[in-house]
Design a protein around this motif. Structure first.
Motif, PDB file in Angstrom:
ATOM      1  N   GLU A 293     -21.113  50.834  22.475  1.00 44.29           N
ATOM      2  CA  GLU A 293     -22.048  52.126  22.257  1.00 44.29           C
ATOM      3  C   GLU A 293     -22.438  52.146  21.120  1.00 44.29           C
ATOM      4  O   GLU A 293     -21.919  52.090  19.942  1.00 44.29           O
ATOM      5  N   LEU A 294     -23.934  52.170  20.914  1.00 43.11           N
ATOM      6  CA  LEU A 294     -24.704  52.299  19.661  1.00 43.11           C
ATOM      7  C   LEU A 294     -25.493  53.362  19.406  1.00 43.11           C
ATOM      8  O   LEU A 294     -26.151  53.747  20.479  1.00 43.11           O
ATOM      9  N   ARG A 295     -25.490  54.322  18.341  1.00 49.51           N
ATOM     10  CA  ARG A 295     -26.141  55.487  18.317  1.00 49.51           C
ATOM     11  C   ARG A 295     -26.911  55.652  16.938  1.00 49.51           C
ATOM     12  O   ARG A 295     -26.648  54.836  16.187  1.00 49.51           O
ATOM     13  N   PRO A 296     -27.763  56.608  16.990  1.00 46.20           N
ATOM     14  CA  PRO A 296     -28.606  56.829  15.676  1.00 46.20           C
ATOM     15  C   PRO A 296     -27.217  57.370  14.655  1.00 46.20           C
ATOM     16  O   PRO A 296     -26.187  57.947  15.142  1.00 46.20           O
ATOM     17  N   GLY A 297     -27.359  57.078  13.349  1.00 42.60           N
ATOM     18  CA  GLY A 297     -26.646  57.552  12.431  1.00 42.60           C
ATOM     19  C   GLY A 297     -26.457  56.769  11.454  1.00 42.60           C
ATOM     20  O   GLY A 297     -26.887  55.701  11.057  1.00 42.60           O
ATOM     21  N   ASP A 298     -25.414  56.921  10.434  1.00 45.52           N
ATOM     22  CA  ASP A 298     -25.107  56.290   9.352  1.00 45.52           C
ATOM     23  C   ASP A 298     -23.556  55.948   9.423  1.00 45.52           C
ATOM     24  O   ASP A 298     -22.792  56.278  10.712  1.00 45.52           O
ATOM     25  N   HIS A 299     -22.819  55.483   8.609  1.00 41.55           N
ATOM     26  CA  HIS A 299     -21.514  55.264   8.724  1.00 41.55           C
ATOM     27  C   HIS A 299     -20.596  56.413   9.113  1.00 41.55           C
ATOM     28  O   HIS A 299     -20.242  57.443   8.612  1.00 41.55           O
ATOM     29  N   ASN A 390     -29.711  57.749   6.679  1.00 41.57           N
ATOM     30  CA  ASN A 390     -29.486  57.464   8.030  1.00 41.57           C
ATOM     31  C   ASN A 390     -28.824  58.664   8.758  1.00 41.57           C
ATOM     32  O   ASN A 390     -29.288  58.788  10.007  1.00 41.57           O
ATOM     33  N   ALA A 391     -28.257  59.676   8.014  1.00 45.81           N
ATOM     34  CA  ALA A 391     -27.605  60.714   8.433  1.00 45.81           C
ATOM     35  C   ALA A 391     -28.743  61.710   8.657  1.00 45.81           C
ATOM     36  O   ALA A 391     -29.173  62.400   9.656  1.00 45.81           O
ATOM     37  N   LEU A 392     -29.848  61.811   7.506  1.00 46.85           N
ATOM     38  CA  LEU A 392     -31.011  62.518   7.753  1.00 46.85           C
ATOM     39  C   LEU A 392     -31.938  62.231   8.933  1.00 46.85           C
ATOM     40  O   LEU A 392     -32.446  63.007   9.770  1.00 46.85           O
ATOM     41  N   ASP A 393     -31.885  60.800   9.268  1.00 48.63           N
ATOM     42  CA  ASP A 393     -32.633  60.450  10.310  1.00 48.63           C
ATOM     43  C   ASP A 393     -32.097  60.783  11.400  1.00 48.63           C
ATOM     44  O   ASP A 393     -32.599  61.174  12.738  1.00 48.63           O
ATOM     45  N   GLN A 394     -30.525  60.655  11.570  1.00 49.34           N
ATOM     46  CA  GLN A 394     -29.873  61.131  12.743  1.00 49.34           C
ATOM     47  C   GLN A 394     -30.045  62.639  13.071  1.00 49.34           C
ATOM     48  O   GLN A 394     -30.319  62.969  14.528  1.00 49.34           O
ATOM     49  N   PHE A 395     -30.100  63.543  12.206  1.00 48.51           N
ATOM     50  CA  PHE A 395     -29.820  65.052  12.453  1.00 48.51           C
ATOM     51  C   PHE A 395     -31.421  65.424  12.323  1.00 48.51           C
ATOM     52  O   PHE A 395     -31.461  66.492  13.160  1.00 48.51           O
ATOM     53  N   LEU A 396     -32.357  65.028  11.180  1.00 43.39           N
ATOM     54  CA  LEU A 396     -33.500  65.624  11.241  1.00 43.39           C
ATOM     55  C   LEU A 396     -34.789  64.736  11.619  1.00 43.39           C
ATOM     56  O   LEU A 396     -35.781  65.209  11.351  1.00 43.39           O
ATOM     57  N   LYS A 397     -34.398  63.683  11.851  1.00 41.69           N
ATOM     58  CA  LYS A 397     -35.345  62.577  12.552  1.00 41.69           C
ATOM     59  C   LYS A 397     -36.129  62.528  11.127  1.00 41.69           C
ATOM     60  O   LYS A 397     -37.453  62.235  11.183  1.00 41.69           O
ATOM     61  N   LEU A 398     -35.733  62.265  10.183  1.00 38.67           N
ATOM     62  CA  LEU A 398     -36.327  62.087   8.575  1.00 38.67           C
ATOM     63  C   LEU A 398     -36.071  60.650   8.036  1.00 38.67           C
ATOM     64  O   LEU A 398     -35.004  60.507   7.170  1.00 38.67           O
ATOM     65  N   PRO A 399     -36.274  59.321   8.641  1.00 43.84           N
ATOM     66  CA  PRO A 399     -35.925  58.057   8.188  1.00 43.84           C
ATOM     67  C   PRO A 399     -36.516  57.839   6.683  1.00 43.84           C
ATOM     68  O   PRO A 399     -37.614  58.631   6.279  1.00 43.84           O
ATOM     69  N   PRO A 400     -36.367  56.956   5.953  1.00 44.85           N
ATOM     70  CA  PRO A 400     -37.059  56.510   4.864  1.00 44.85           C
ATOM     71  C   PRO A 400     -38.413  56.304   4.974  1.00 44.85           C
ATOM     72  O   PRO A 400     -38.727  55.564   5.977  1.00 44.85           O
ATOM     73  N   VAL A 401     -39.299  56.624   4.124  1.00 40.71           N
ATOM     74  CA  VAL A 401     -40.607  56.559   4.414  1.00 40.71           C
ATOM     75  C   VAL A 401     -41.395  55.882   3.260  1.00 40.71           C
ATOM     76  O   VAL A 401     -40.728  55.790   2.187  1.00 40.71           O
ATOM     77  N   ALA A 402     -42.460  55.334   3.616  1.00 41.75           N
ATOM     78  CA  ALA A 402     -43.432  54.570   2.522  1.00 41.75           C
ATOM     79  C   ALA A 402     -44.732  54.730   2.765  1.00 41.75           C
ATOM     80  O   ALA A 402     -45.091  54.402   3.872  1.00 41.75           O
ATOM     81  N   SER A 403     -45.700  54.930   1.836  1.00 47.46           N
ATOM     82  CA  SER A 403     -47.068  54.916   2.297  1.00 47.46           C
ATOM     83  C   SER A 403     -47.476  53.369   2.147  1.00 47.46           C
ATOM     84  O   SER A 403     -47.769  52.721   0.908  1.00 47.46           O
ATOM     85  N   VAL A 404     -47.563  52.669   3.293  1.00 47.75           N
ATOM     86  CA  VAL A 404     -47.769  51.214   3.293  1.00 47.75           C
ATOM     87  C   VAL A 404     -49.095  50.958   2.633  1.00 47.75           C
ATOM     88  O   VAL A 404     -49.323  49.684   1.786  1.00 47.75           O
ATOM     89  N   PRO A 405     -50.236  51.362   2.686  1.00 46.56           N
ATOM     90  CA  PRO A 405     -51.464  51.244   2.021  1.00 46.56           C
ATOM     91  C   PRO A 405     -51.456  51.182   0.542  1.00 46.56           C
ATOM     92  O   PRO A 405     -52.081  50.490  -0.382  1.00 46.56           O
TER      93      PRO A 405
END
Length: 536
Positions: A293-299, A390-405
């Motif tokens: 079983e694999l799910r969103p989140g961190d350790h 990754n906990a923020l990604d799990q609970f708030l859908k806020l993964p690390p971001v970057a402005s690629v351009p």
């Protein structure tokens, strides 16, 4: 080798803070007080003021005292035997860690023995990092349970989170009495977890080291190993690998398969301590009853609500696993698809017959041309902060971001796909294949896969580090790198972008000052990133 000292000091400070927060979830005396309070051996049991639970001292390997608690089904009078589940505690956690789940299991007819792993809190001994004494401890606890509780010798299970998961898997390879295991947020290959791509996972290792010092007594072997590991002592590399191999369930795979335990593995896509790849590979090689079983989140974030006594599908399925494989309950878990994935972007589980079916379809993004980047500067692309991002990604859908351009092309190379007309379902492990040459014999690169929206904002899909040593400067060589496995939906109108730079606070950098890396794509061996995509 050169480390970016300012960044390294800041990262270690952050890791130390994380260690304090981790330790702060537990309650108990300081390690010095523990050592004074933990005699060489105690009586087998002591009474408790809490109904339904006894706090006991269990003699572990060599007589080392293991502090434990025992939950027994209500009304148990010795007239019948019950299945027993043994729960070793997680790294730095006290013996009360599993109280909520232990009570639920006892209410369902299980004897549950939870013990504090040696070297932590009031248990005796030193921290051996799932070494031979820890494996022997697990068998000693089973011996004690069979002698002092109404435990059925033919129905023995083990479970745990993180450190407890690793010990449970290792014990299953050494003790034939263990019929079922639930290993959550654990490891199968310790070296592939914190030294993947031959790169030290700095924040993860520093956090574990700090938490161990705060809540326990690291063994001299552990102290020296961590010194060599964080100090990048290549002369000790093979010793470190051998140390980790001895503590890896994958080393004992044949024994685990011969013993035939029914094994359920659970992990998070964004686990920054034990990434999911090594668990998935281990799962594929198991021959007995198994489930992944694999799910969103961190350790351990997916299991945390259950440890607090709140509804949690991880623990619900763990009990279903034990109910079926220890009690023979026909609850249907054996008829479900054995690989259950919960994507990061949706709330529904997806079932697969095996792991290789998850990423069966692949599409390549060409990495054409020749690109040169300068090392030692963080471009702004990074994997986030251990446990937090990754906990923020799990609970708030806020993964690390970057402005690629806006990423500086002097320090980051970028390759992009076309804009997708339909949603792309990334499932499994993306792989980078490229030709690399450096101006020095050592160097580090970190690859990131981003979901890039119309405005150029990239959300991190996956990443992984890679380090090389002993290469001839200017001489090209092939690099094949697996990114950490994931399940992520890229919306229609977005692109995928592969970004490579040389610095990430999660990892130790091995690029000498002023060095450069060049990525090329020879006609005879084109460079690409292979992305596992599934049709609807």
């Amino acid at each position: 080798m050169r480390h970016p000292h300012t960044s390294l000091r800041a990262t270690r400070a952050g890791a130390a803070t994380a260690a304090v927060l981790l330790a702060g979830t537990a309650t108990g005396p300081t390690p010095a007080a523990q050592a004074a309070a933990a005699p060489a051996q105690q009586p087998a049991a002591a009474s408790s003021a809490l109904p339904g639970v006894r706090f006991v001292d269990i003699p572990g390997d060599g007589g080392t005292v293991l502090k434990a608690n025992v939950f027994t089904p209500a009304g148990a009078d010795g007239s019948r035997a019950y299945p027993v589940i043994v729960l070793p505690t997680s790294w730095a956690m006290p013996q009360i860690e599993y109280v909520a789940q232990a009570k639920k299991l006892a209410d369902s007819g299980y004897v549950v023995v939870s013990y504090n792993s040696r070297g932590f809190w009031q248990s005796g001994g030193t921290i051996e990092v799932a070494g031979p004494p820890d494996i022997a401890d697990a068998s000693k606890v089973i011996d004690w349970a069979l002698a002092h509780t109404p435990a059925d010798p033919g129905k023995i299970g083990m479970a745990g989170v993180s450190y407890g998961a690793g010990i449970s898997l290792l014990a299953a390879g050494h003790d034939k009495r263990i019929k079922a295991v639930v290993a959550l947020s654990g490891w199968a290959d310790l070296i592939d977890s914190i030294y993947s791509g031959r790169t030290q996972h700095l924040q993860a290792a520093a956090m574990l080291s700090g938490a161990g010092r705060l809540t326990g007594r690291p063994s001299p072997e552990l102290q020296q190993t961590m010194k060599d590991f964080l100090g990048s002592d290549l002369a000790k590399e093979q010793d470190m690998i051998a140390w980790g191999k001895k503590r890896s369930p994958a080393t004992y795979l044949d024994q685990i398969n011969r013993n035939g335990s029914a094994i359920m593995l659970g992990n998070a896509w964004g686990d920054t301590i034990f990434p999911p790849n090594q668990y998935a590979e281990f799962y594929e090689k198991l021959t007995g009853p198994k489930r992944l079983e694999l799910r969103p989140g961190d350790h351990a974030t997916a299991e945390a609500t259950g440890l607090l006594g709140l509804p949690d599908d991880v623990w619900t399925n763990a009990q279903r696993w034990f109910d079926h494989h220890l009690n023979g309950t026909a609850n249907g878990i054996d008829r479900e698809q054995p690989v259950q994935l919960k994507p990061r972007t949706t709330g529904a589980y997806e079932g697969y017959p095996d792991w290789k079916s998850v990423g069966a379809d692949r599409r390549k993004i060409a990495m054409g041309g020749s690109r040169t980047i300068r090392a030692n500067v963080d471009s702004g692309a990074n994997g986030g902060v251990v446990l937090l991002s990754n906990a923020l990604d799990q609970f708030l859908k806020l993964p690390p971001v970057a402005s690629v351009p806006l990423l500086p092309r002097t320090h980051a190379s970028v390759w992009e796909s076309e804009r997708y007309a339909e949603t792309q379902r990334v499932r499994g492990t993306a792989k980078v294949h490229t030709t690399l040459s450096g101006t020095e014999e050592s160097g580090t690169l970190v690859a990131y896969l981003y979901d890039v929206g119309p405005l150029g904002l990239g959300k991190l899909v996956s990443n992984a580090p890679y380090t090389f040593h002993g290469r001839t400067p200017g001489e090209p060589f092939t690099v094949d790198l697996e990114l950490f496995s994931t399940a992520y939906d890229v919306p229609a109108g977005h692109r995928l972008a592969l970004v490579i730079d040389t610095v990430d606070p999660l990892y130790i950098e091995h690029s000498p000052t002023g060095s450069q890396l060049t990525f090329s794509s020879p006609e005879s061996d084109p460079s690409y990133v292979s992305v596992p995509l599934r049709d609807k």
